[in-house]
Design a protein around this motif. Structure first.
Motif, short mmCIF file in Angstrom:
data_model
loop_
_atom_site.label_atom_id
_atom_site.label_comp_id
_atom_site.label_asym_id
_atom_site.label_seq_id
_atom_site.Cartn_x
_atom_site.Cartn_y
_atom_site.Cartn_z
N GLN A 112 0.83 -1.20 0.00
CA GLN A 112 0.00 0.00 0.00
C GLN A 112 0.86 1.25 0.00
O GLN A 112 2.00 1.23 0.45
CB GLN A 112 -0.92 0.03 1.22
N VAL A 113 0.29 2.30 -0.54
CA VAL A 113 0.98 3.58 -0.62
C VAL A 113 0.11 4.63 0.03
O VAL A 113 -1.10 4.69 -0.23
CB VAL A 113 1.27 3.96 -2.08
N GLN A 114 0.72 5.45 0.86
CA GLN A 114 0.01 6.55 1.50
C GLN A 114 0.60 7.88 1.04
O GLN A 114 1.81 8.00 0.89
CB GLN A 114 0.10 6.46 3.03
N LEU A 115 -0.28 8.85 0.81
CA LEU A 115 0.14 10.19 0.41
C LEU A 115 -0.29 11.18 1.48
O LEU A 115 -1.45 11.16 1.91
CB LEU A 115 -0.49 10.58 -0.93
N ASP A 158 3.70 -3.64 -4.40
CA ASP A 158 3.23 -5.02 -4.25
C ASP A 158 2.92 -5.64 -5.61
O ASP A 158 1.88 -6.28 -5.79
CB ASP A 158 2.00 -5.05 -3.35
N TYR A 159 3.83 -5.42 -6.58
CA TYR A 159 3.77 -6.02 -7.91
C TYR A 159 2.58 -5.55 -8.75
O TYR A 159 2.19 -6.21 -9.72
CB TYR A 159 3.73 -7.55 -7.80
N ALA A 160 2.02 -4.41 -8.39
CA ALA A 160 0.91 -3.87 -9.16
C ALA A 160 1.14 -2.38 -9.41
O ALA A 160 1.68 -1.68 -8.55
CB ALA A 160 -0.41 -4.07 -8.42
N LEU A 161 0.71 -1.93 -10.59
CA LEU A 161 0.78 -0.51 -10.92
C LEU A 161 -0.58 0.10 -10.66
O LEU A 161 -1.58 -0.31 -11.26
CB LEU A 161 1.17 -0.33 -12.39
N PHE A 188 7.84 0.44 -4.90
CA PHE A 188 8.97 -0.03 -5.68
C PHE A 188 9.50 1.09 -6.57
O PHE A 188 10.68 1.35 -6.64
CB PHE A 188 8.58 -1.24 -6.52
N SER A 189 8.56 1.74 -7.27
CA SER A 189 8.95 2.88 -8.09
C SER A 189 7.71 3.74 -8.37
O SER A 189 6.58 3.26 -8.27
CB SER A 189 9.58 2.45 -9.41
#
Length: 119
Positions: free
Chosen positions: A1-4, A102-105, A29-30
């Protein structure tokens, strides 16, 4: 997960400046493109500015010459420097980015920060 997490909004007089920041954290990851959108009351959300991983930028015509977008890839942050602000810039500003996690864009959004330009 990504948090902003966004910061930097507020009340400013016409002609003034504000600097919005957005920091991304989590399992990243990127990051591909990063950008800022805004939504004024009663209007649709619109793209304000974007910046690619390579640093290429794009702006909506109404902010060209007044706003500058930049990013720090090492810190996963994107900044919107807003100068010569006008009342019509009043809106909630949202950070957006596209990231591999987590391997998803996926696309991620910040919570929004209010910018009010008024005398």
């Amino acid at each position: 997960q990504v948090q902003l997490v966004e910061s930097g909004g507020g009340l400013v007089q016409p002609g003034g400046s504000l600097r919005l920041s957005c920091a991304a954290s989590g399992s990243i990851f990127s990051i591909n493109a990063m950008g800022w959108y805004r939504q004024a009351p009663g209007k649709q959300r619109e793209l304000v500015a974007t910046i690619t991983g390579g640093g290429s930028t794009n702006y909506v015509d109404s902010v060209k010459g007044r706003f500058t977008i930049s990013r720090d890839n090492a810190k996963n942050t994107v900044v919107l420097q807003m100068n010569s602000l006008k009342p019509e810039d009043t809106a909630v500003y949202y950070c957006n980015l596209e990231a591999w996690s987590d391997y998803a864009l996926s696309a991620y959004w910040g919570q929004g920060t209010q910018v009010t330009v008024s005398s």
